[in-house]
Design a protein around this motif. Structure first.
Motif, PDB file in Angstrom:
ATOM      1  N   LEU A   1       0.786  -1.145   0.147  1.00 18.81           N
ATOM      2  CA  LEU A   1       0.036   0.376   0.032  1.00 18.81           C
ATOM      3  C   LEU A   1       0.744   1.482  -0.202  1.00 18.81           C
ATOM      4  O   LEU A   1       0.387   2.308  -0.348  1.00 18.81           O
ATOM      5  CB  LEU A   1      -1.243   0.122   1.353  1.00 18.81           C
ATOM      6  N   LYS A   2       2.058   1.325   1.189  1.00 20.47           N
ATOM      7  CA  LYS A   2       2.863   2.454   1.058  1.00 20.47           C
ATOM      8  C   LYS A   2       3.317   2.799  -0.544  1.00 20.47           C
ATOM      9  O   LYS A   2       3.355   3.636  -0.920  1.00 20.47           O
ATOM     10  CB  LYS A   2       3.829   1.921   1.381  1.00 20.47           C
ATOM     11  N   LEU A   3       3.851   1.926  -1.218  1.00 18.06           N
ATOM     12  CA  LEU A   3       4.457   1.148  -2.236  1.00 18.06           C
ATOM     13  C   LEU A   3       3.258   1.799  -3.468  1.00 18.06           C
ATOM     14  O   LEU A   3       3.369   3.143  -4.462  1.00 18.06           O
ATOM     15  CB  LEU A   3       5.356   0.445  -2.778  1.00 18.06           C
ATOM     16  N   THR A   4       2.128   1.794  -3.695  1.00 18.54           N
ATOM     17  CA  THR A   4       0.804   1.983  -4.238  1.00 18.54           C
ATOM     18  C   THR A   4       0.948   3.557  -4.390  1.00 18.54           C
ATOM     19  O   THR A   4       0.835   4.159  -5.606  1.00 18.54           O
ATOM     20  CB  THR A   4      -0.101   0.651  -4.215  1.00 18.54           C
ATOM     21  N   SER A   5       1.273   3.698  -3.525  1.00 18.57           N
ATOM     22  CA  SER A   5       1.013   5.232  -2.323  1.00 18.57           C
ATOM     23  C   SER A   5       1.633   6.454  -2.896  1.00 18.57           C
ATOM     24  O   SER A   5       1.392   7.420  -3.557  1.00 18.57           O
ATOM     25  CB  SER A   5       0.168   5.192  -1.199  1.00 18.57           C
ATOM     26  N   ASP A   6       2.982   5.689  -2.617  1.00 16.92           N
ATOM     27  CA  ASP A   6       3.963   6.476  -3.022  1.00 16.92           C
ATOM     28  C   ASP A   6       4.136   6.833  -5.085  1.00 16.92           C
ATOM     29  O   ASP A   6       4.088   7.780  -4.971  1.00 16.92           O
ATOM     30  CB  ASP A   6       5.288   5.956  -3.148  1.00 16.92           C
ATOM     31  N   HIS A   7       3.831   6.033  -5.692  1.00 15.88           N
ATOM     32  CA  HIS A   7       3.868   5.346  -7.211  1.00 15.88           C
ATOM     33  C   HIS A   7       2.771   5.637  -7.738  1.00 15.88           C
ATOM     34  O   HIS A   7       2.749   5.308  -9.197  1.00 15.88           O
ATOM     35  CB  HIS A   7       4.312   4.778  -7.340  1.00 15.88           C
ATOM     36  N   LEU A   8       1.487   6.091  -7.010  1.00 17.38           N
ATOM     37  CA  LEU A   8       0.615   5.724  -7.595  1.00 17.38           C
ATOM     38  C   LEU A   8      -0.154   6.265  -8.715  1.00 17.38           C
ATOM     39  O   LEU A   8      -0.259   6.428  -9.897  1.00 17.38           O
ATOM     40  CB  LEU A   8      -0.896   6.711  -6.320  1.00 17.38           C
ATOM     41  N   ASP A   9       0.773   8.423  -9.184  1.00 17.26           N
ATOM     42  CA  ASP A   9       0.326   8.476 -10.926  1.00 17.26           C
ATOM     43  C   ASP A   9       1.489   7.529 -11.346  1.00 17.26           C
ATOM     44  O   ASP A   9       0.655   7.347 -13.011  1.00 17.26           O
ATOM     45  CB  ASP A   9       1.065   9.888 -10.460  1.00 17.26           C
ATOM     46  N   ILE A  10       1.900   7.863 -11.097  1.00 18.11           N
ATOM     47  CA  ILE A  10       3.540   6.704 -12.127  1.00 18.11           C
ATOM     48  C   ILE A  10       2.825   5.470 -12.738  1.00 18.11           C
ATOM     49  O   ILE A  10       2.332   4.719 -13.654  1.00 18.11           O
ATOM     50  CB  ILE A  10       4.414   6.028 -11.712  1.00 18.11           C
ATOM     51  N   LEU A  11       1.870   4.292 -11.036  1.00 15.67           N
ATOM     52  CA  LEU A  11       1.498   2.879 -11.967  1.00 15.67           C
ATOM     53  C   LEU A  11       0.360   3.260 -12.182  1.00 15.67           C
ATOM     54  O   LEU A  11       0.234   2.707 -13.765  1.00 15.67           O
ATOM     55  CB  LEU A  11       0.767   2.973 -10.705  1.00 15.67           C
ATOM     56  N   LEU A  12      -0.383   4.519 -12.326  1.00 13.72           N
ATOM     57  CA  LEU A  12      -1.206   4.987 -13.027  1.00 13.72           C
ATOM     58  C   LEU A  12      -1.692   5.368 -14.894  1.00 13.72           C
ATOM     59  O   LEU A  12      -1.667   4.130 -15.709  1.00 13.72           O
ATOM     60  CB  LEU A  12      -2.642   5.329 -12.520  1.00 13.72           C
ATOM     61  N   GLU A  13      -0.233   5.764 -15.147  1.00 15.94           N
ATOM     62  CA  GLU A  13       0.179   5.910 -16.322  1.00 15.94           C
ATOM     63  C   GLU A  13       1.111   4.843 -16.506  1.00 15.94           C
ATOM     64  O   GLU A  13       0.524   4.350 -18.021  1.00 15.94           O
ATOM     65  CB  GLU A  13       1.086   7.572 -16.350  1.00 15.94           C
ATOM     66  N   ALA A  14       1.851   3.998 -16.076  1.00 15.78           N
ATOM     67  CA  ALA A  14       1.946   3.345 -16.514  1.00 15.78           C
ATOM     68  C   ALA A  14       1.118   2.192 -17.027  1.00 15.78           C
ATOM     69  O   ALA A  14       1.085   0.594 -17.502  1.00 15.78           O
ATOM     70  CB  ALA A  14       3.550   2.109 -15.898  1.00 15.78           C
ATOM     71  N   GLY A  15      -0.541   1.927 -16.671  1.00 15.50           N
ATOM     72  CA  GLY A  15      -1.230   0.700 -17.126  1.00 15.50           C
ATOM     73  C   GLY A  15      -1.177   0.285 -15.960  1.00 15.50           C
ATOM     74  O   GLY A  15      -2.093  -0.732 -16.196  1.00 15.50           O
ATOM     75  N   ALA A  16      -0.842   0.160 -14.044  1.00 18.01           N
ATOM     76  CA  ALA A  16      -0.941  -0.461 -13.506  1.00 18.01           C
ATOM     77  C   ALA A  16      -2.486  -0.543 -13.489  1.00 18.01           C
ATOM     78  O   ALA A  16      -3.398  -1.570 -12.328  1.00 18.01           O
ATOM     79  CB  ALA A  16      -0.853  -0.499 -12.061  1.00 18.01           C
ATOM     80  N   GLY A  17      -3.635   0.399 -13.787  1.00 19.94           N
ATOM     81  CA  GLY A  17      -5.129  -0.054 -13.759  1.00 19.94           C
ATOM     82  C   GLY A  17      -5.521  -0.553 -13.940  1.00 19.94           C
ATOM     83  O   GLY A  17      -6.956  -1.271 -14.460  1.00 19.94           O
ATOM     84  N   ALA A  18      -5.087  -1.351 -15.121  1.00 18.25           N
ATOM     85  CA  ALA A  18      -5.868  -1.974 -16.712  1.00 18.25           C
ATOM     86  C   ALA A  18      -6.119  -3.188 -15.221  1.00 18.25           C
ATOM     87  O   ALA A  18      -5.586  -3.687 -15.400  1.00 18.25           O
ATOM     88  CB  ALA A  18      -4.831  -1.666 -17.472  1.00 18.25           C
ATOM     89  N   GLU A  19      -7.471  -3.467 -16.852  1.00 15.20           N
ATOM     90  CA  GLU A  19      -7.651  -4.997 -15.806  1.00 15.20           C
ATOM     91  C   GLU A  19      -7.216  -5.550 -16.704  1.00 15.20           C
ATOM     92  O   GLU A  19      -6.928  -6.986 -15.894  1.00 15.20           O
ATOM     93  CB  GLU A  19      -9.024  -5.327 -17.163  1.00 15.20           C
ATOM     94  N   ASP A  20      -6.130  -6.384 -17.161  1.00 14.93           N
ATOM     95  CA  ASP A  20      -5.401  -7.420 -17.644  1.00 14.93           C
ATOM     96  C   ASP A  20      -3.725  -6.804 -16.903  1.00 14.93           C
ATOM     97  O   ASP A  20      -2.796  -7.667 -17.200  1.00 14.93           O
ATOM     98  CB  ASP A  20      -5.021  -6.977 -18.588  1.00 14.93           C
ATOM     99  N   PHE A  21      -3.639  -6.339 -16.262  1.00 17.76           N
ATOM    100  CA  PHE A  21      -2.139  -5.736 -15.253  1.00 17.76           C
ATOM    101  C   PHE A  21      -2.201  -6.830 -14.086  1.00 17.76           C
ATOM    102  O   PHE A  21      -0.887  -7.669 -13.924  1.00 17.76           O
ATOM    103  CB  PHE A  21      -1.806  -5.184 -14.596  1.00 17.76           C
ATOM    104  N   MET A  22      -3.368  -7.996 -13.845  1.00 14.40           N
ATOM    105  CA  MET A  22      -3.463  -8.770 -12.954  1.00 14.40           C
ATOM    106  C   MET A  22      -2.123  -9.983 -13.444  1.00 14.40           C
ATOM    107  O   MET A  22      -1.682 -11.332 -12.892  1.00 14.40           O
ATOM    108  CB  MET A  22      -4.417  -9.446 -12.344  1.00 14.40           C
ATOM    109  N   SER A  23      -1.833 -10.417 -14.864  1.00  9.28           N
ATOM    110  CA  SER A  23      -1.409 -11.424 -15.411  1.00  9.28           C
ATOM    111  C   SER A  23       0.394 -10.804 -15.995  1.00  9.28           C
ATOM    112  O   SER A  23       0.490 -11.967 -16.202  1.00  9.28           O
ATOM    113  CB  SER A  23      -2.421 -11.252 -16.889  1.00  9.28           C
ATOM    114  N   HIS A  24       0.007  -9.335 -15.591  1.00 12.00           N
ATOM    115  CA  HIS A  24       2.165  -9.142 -15.842  1.00 12.00           C
ATOM    116  C   HIS A  24       2.104  -9.870 -15.056  1.00 12.00           C
ATOM    117  O   HIS A  24       2.354 -10.688 -13.430  1.00 12.00           O
ATOM    118  CB  HIS A  24       2.011  -7.787 -15.392  1.00 12.00           C
ATOM    119  N   PRO A  25       4.113 -10.569 -14.897  1.00  6.49           N
ATOM    120  CA  PRO A  25       4.706 -10.796 -13.818  1.00  6.49           C
ATOM    121  C   PRO A  25       4.745 -10.370 -13.171  1.00  6.49           C
ATOM    122  O   PRO A  25       5.163 -11.224 -11.419  1.00  6.49           O
ATOM    123  CB  PRO A  25       6.546 -10.844 -15.100  1.00  6.49           C
TER     124      PRO A  25
END
Length: 208
Positions: free
Chosen positions: A114-138
């Motif tokens: 949660l801390k990592l997600t919060s710290d990098h939230l904008d970057i994660l969303l820009e990088a597609g970590a909110g996309a539906e297929d992210f759970m299939s990524h390594p």
């Protein structure tokens, strides 16, 4: 370490030979630290190639040569952070690392994620970590495997895909954004409520 940085979907390798000169590695660490400092104090929007160069005390050309673009820099920063959290839960100190009881490890993992997600939230969303297929990524698969191992140690059996996904759902970038922005919770409240949910889940399973 499974799924190390060379296998992460968030990793951009600018050095195909797999080797890196000492000065290049030092510059990379310096630039990533500068980028993280900007995020910590000013948010992800402040991370431009010019700002990172100024923060690191190097020329802008050095940043472009090392990462190619702002996107490359952001992805490298995510990769670096992901490698750190993986190293921590695979071989770091307790309670996140091996040796602590599985519930303590699972709760520590959630706090760290949660801390990592919060710290990098904008970057994660820009990088597609909110996309539906992210759970299939390594990256996500490695985290899911870790959660499944801990759940199995806690006495859950059978196929744990659904349960592991349920446990991790509030830790995702899209969930954290919703809870922070739309619901208005702060990170401490999100963390506390997630820990209460997981503890209740484990306690209820042991009573059944």
């Amino acid at each position: 370490m499974p799924n190390g940085p060379d296998h992460s979907p968030l990793h951009i390798s600018l050095n195909p030979s797999g080797t890196e000169r000492a000065d290049a590695a030092r510059n990379r660490r310096l630039l990533l630290a500068a980028a993280k400092n900007l995020i910590d104090h000013h948010g992800a929007a402040a991370v431009t190639m010019e700002a990172v160069a100024r923060e690191a005390g190097v020329g802008k050309g050095t940043v472009f040569r090392r990462f190619g673009s702002r996107t490359g820099l952001m992805l490298a920063l995510l990769d670096h952070s992901e490698s750190e959290i993986q190293q921590a839960y695979l071989s770091g100190p307790e309670p996140l690392g091996p040796g602590a009881p599985p519930l303590d490890r699972l709760l520590a993992y959630g706090r760290a994620r949660l801390k990592l997600t919060s710290d990098h939230l904008d970057i994660l969303l820009e990088a597609g970590a909110g996309a539906e297929d992210f759970m299939s990524h390594p990256v996500a698969r490695t985290s899911t495997q870790h959660v499944q191992i801990l759940l199995r140690q806690l006495g859950f059996d059978g196929a744990l895909d659904f349960l592991a996904l349920t446990v991790q759902a509030p830790l995702s970038a899209s969930s954290v954004r919703y809870l922070l922005v739309e619901v208005g919770l702060d990170l401490d409240t999100i963390t506390h409520q997630w820990q209460e949910m997981v503890t209740a889940l484990v306690t209820g399973h042991h009573r059944s």
